[in-house]
Each structure stands twice: as structure tokens, then as C-alpha cells.
Scaffold this motif. Sequence first.
Motif, mmCIF file in Angstrom:
data_model
loop_
_atom_site.group_PDB
_atom_site.id
_atom_site.type_symbol
_atom_site.label_atom_id
_atom_site.label_comp_id
_atom_site.label_asym_id
_atom_site.label_seq_id
_atom_site.Cartn_x
_atom_site.Cartn_y
_atom_site.Cartn_z
ATOM 1 N N PRO A 42 4.008 6.594 2.617
ATOM 2 C CA PRO A 42 2.929 5.500 2.407
ATOM 3 C C PRO A 42 1.836 6.075 2.673
ATOM 4 C CG PRO A 42 4.011 5.346 4.595
ATOM 5 C CD PRO A 42 4.956 6.267 3.836
ATOM 6 N N VAL A 43 1.634 7.368 2.963
ATOM 7 C CA VAL A 43 0.386 8.118 3.345
ATOM 8 C C VAL A 43 0.255 9.356 2.400
ATOM 9 C CG1 VAL A 43 -0.098 7.169 5.618
ATOM 10 C CG2 VAL A 43 1.332 9.406 5.230
ATOM 11 N N ASN A 44 1.379 9.983 1.700
ATOM 12 C CA ASN A 44 1.159 11.161 1.102
ATOM 13 C C ASN A 44 1.034 10.741 -0.416
ATOM 14 O OD1 ASN A 44 1.181 13.828 0.316
ATOM 15 N ND2 ASN A 44 3.152 14.202 0.953
ATOM 16 N N HIS A 45 -0.218 10.411 -0.892
ATOM 17 C CA HIS A 45 -0.383 10.041 -2.340
ATOM 18 C C HIS A 45 -0.240 11.319 -3.058
ATOM 19 C CE1 HIS A 45 -1.010 6.081 -0.836
ATOM 20 N NE2 HIS A 45 -2.374 6.009 -0.928
ATOM 21 N N GLN A 46 -0.515 12.264 -2.671
ATOM 22 C CA GLN A 46 -0.328 13.776 -3.315
ATOM 23 C C GLN A 46 1.139 13.936 -4.112
ATOM 24 O OE1 GLN A 46 -2.960 15.985 -3.818
ATOM 25 N NE2 GLN A 46 -1.551 17.543 -4.984
ATOM 26 N N GLN A 47 1.996 13.661 -2.957
ATOM 27 C CA GLN A 47 3.277 13.808 -3.339
ATOM 28 C C GLN A 47 3.997 12.679 -4.298
ATOM 29 O OE1 GLN A 47 6.928 13.141 -0.587
ATOM 30 N NE2 GLN A 47 6.340 15.120 -0.259
ATOM 31 N N ASN A 48 3.391 11.319 -3.892
ATOM 32 C CA ASN A 48 3.574 10.299 -4.681
ATOM 33 C C ASN A 48 3.333 10.260 -6.074
ATOM 34 O OD1 ASN A 48 4.913 9.387 -2.213
ATOM 35 N ND2 ASN A 48 2.926 8.225 -2.125
ATOM 36 N N ASN A 70 2.342 1.333 0.331
ATOM 37 C CA ASN A 70 1.429 1.114 1.595
ATOM 38 C C ASN A 70 0.751 -0.354 0.922
ATOM 39 O OD1 ASN A 70 0.445 1.086 4.057
ATOM 40 N ND2 ASN A 70 -0.887 2.960 3.579
ATOM 41 N N PHE A 71 1.520 -1.275 0.671
ATOM 42 C CA PHE A 71 0.975 -2.351 -0.166
ATOM 43 C C PHE A 71 0.233 -3.372 0.955
ATOM 44 C CE2 PHE A 71 1.286 -6.465 -2.140
ATOM 45 C CZ PHE A 71 1.061 -6.324 -3.480
ATOM 46 N N PHE A 72 0.488 -3.287 1.855
ATOM 47 C CA PHE A 72 -0.440 -4.142 3.084
ATOM 48 C C PHE A 72 -1.302 -3.516 3.674
ATOM 49 C CE2 PHE A 72 3.445 -6.782 2.108
ATOM 50 C CZ PHE A 72 2.714 -8.098 1.719
ATOM 51 N N GLU A 73 -1.723 -2.215 3.225
ATOM 52 C CA GLU A 73 -2.792 -1.438 3.851
ATOM 53 C C GLU A 73 -3.985 -2.305 3.623
ATOM 54 O OE1 GLU A 73 -5.045 2.723 3.591
ATOM 55 O OE2 GLU A 73 -3.659 2.150 1.981
ATOM 56 N N LYS A 74 -4.161 -3.104 2.869
ATOM 57 C CA LYS A 74 -5.465 -3.954 2.621
ATOM 58 C C LYS A 74 -4.831 -5.419 2.489
ATOM 59 C CE LYS A 74 -8.376 -0.435 0.407
ATOM 60 N NZ LYS A 74 -9.010 -0.258 -0.988
ATOM 61 N N VAL A 75 -5.739 -6.291 2.468
ATOM 62 C CA VAL A 75 -5.410 -7.506 2.156
ATOM 63 C C VAL A 75 -5.004 -7.687 0.673
ATOM 64 C CG1 VAL A 75 -5.820 -10.193 2.050
ATOM 65 C CG2 VAL A 75 -6.955 -8.657 4.054
ATOM 66 N N PRO A 76 -3.785 -8.106 0.224
ATOM 67 C CA PRO A 76 -3.196 -8.002 -0.965
ATOM 68 C C PRO A 76 -3.640 -9.236 -1.849
ATOM 69 C CG PRO A 76 -1.481 -8.970 0.544
ATOM 70 C CD PRO A 76 -2.479 -8.646 1.266
#
Length: 272
Positions: A42-48, A70-76
Motif C-alpha cells: 500500500p505504500v511502496n509505489h516504486q515497486q508497484n 491504498n484505495f481509502f487513503e483519501k476519500v474515494p
Amino acid sequence: MPAITLSSDIGQIDFITGAIKGQLIGAVPGCIPVDISHQLSPVNHQQNAYICKNAYAHFPKGSFHLILINFFEKVPSHVLFTELNQQYIICPDNGLITMIAGGRPASVYAISTNTNGKGTLLACTHAIAQAIQHVHSGGAIQDIASIAMQIEEKYPMRSSVGPDWVDSQIIFIDNFENVVLNITKTEFEEIRRNRGFRIELMHKKDYIDTISDNYSTVPPGESMAWFNSANYLEIAINKGNVAGFFGLKDFSKDATISQNRLSYQSIRIYFY
């Protein structure tokens, strides 16, 4: 019928990924749902971005790629939609689009999830499935979405370069504990300039100074470097586990995240 790929951080235990594929098949009968990975961070966007970008490169034009990380990191309230190399990427507004594209695409649209920011993931993916159906049927994305004027932009790390060295970060460790660095064959050769090199793994006595064609070109138990199928520099041990043997890690999972940056381990390459 189009391929619709699904990448997520959901894992394989929950029913959610199966339910989403059911929604996609219901919206676009005959489509081909394809799992890329559901073990993404959910946090390693480099790898994703590394995983998704290099998988998508092998899909035909007209394919749709749905990324739920990390779909709900912000209000979706919406998801982003863009066309890239005659394929379509749909993901939350979390910086992944620019990580994958290497820059901001010419047009990025915001698709409403029709939930007022209060819906479940399946409520949001239902709206996404309908949007995919609309575009696949020949409808214009402008009919159902608005231009995203401001999006979160993140970009891949670049190796640090000196006159006779380069520090490259470990961005991925695969199931066999082979290690991928964030330097491509083109970048490596531009920095190298036909010079010799030493990839230092742990101490000065542990190094690699040749590029192999594949794993079979070195004896079992020997360290090697090669450019993998994505053209990134990869370090391995034939019939061994290079990451475990040398204590290499792709990123610090328990490090404090500062300014949305994680701590990545570097490997130094000297040129002479």
C-alpha cells in the motif's frame, strides 16, 4: 473482448477480488479478467509501478488496467482514468499514474465513484466497471468523466551518479530473492562509457564485474548480474538466494515514513 487486469494490495484470502472480477464480467460480458498481483504494497509505489508497468507492456491495445492500491487513503469520491500507449489505466489519485507513465499523461480524467465518498470498495468498483463498459462500447470518456486539473504526482527514484560510481536502489526482490535495481541497461551503459565496473555486494571482496546473459551462464552458487526481461539490472545467485545471503532488503518496512518517502537500500557500482 478486452483484457481487464486487476492489481491490488488486497491479498488472496478475501472474497473481494473475485467479486470485482464478477462485476467486470457482468459489465463487459466476454472480457478477460487477468490478475497481475494482489500482494502489492500500500505504500511502496516504486515497486508497484515497476511491477505494473512491465506487466502492462505485454498486453494488447485496448486493454484496461485497474489498480486498487491504498484505495481509502483519501476519500474515494473519484478515480483517475488515462490512456497510455493505446491502453487504459484506472487507479486512485495517489501518484501511481505518473510513476507508471514517467510523467503526467496528456489527458487524465476523474471518474466519479457515485458514492459521495461513503461507499464500500465494491460500490466504487461497480461504478468503475460501468465506466469501462462505456469506453469499450465506443463511448467517449468525456461523456462520463471530467478533466482532472490537479492530480497527485510522484516519480520513480533515480540512481545517484558520481564521476566513477553510481548508487542504485533496490526496488524489488522476487520470490527467489533475486534483487532488481532501479537502473536500466540504457542508463547503465550511458554511465559506464565502455569502462570496467565492480558491483559491490557486501565488502570489497564480494563483487561482480561481468554481465551475464542469464542464470545458466554461471556455476551454481556463484553471484551474477544481468539485465532482466524488463531491461533492469538484476543481481542473483545461480540456485541461491542473493538477498538472504547478503542481507539485502528492498525497502525499510518499519522505518518512519517521512514526506511520503521510504528508506531504500543502495548498492554501489564502481567504474574504472
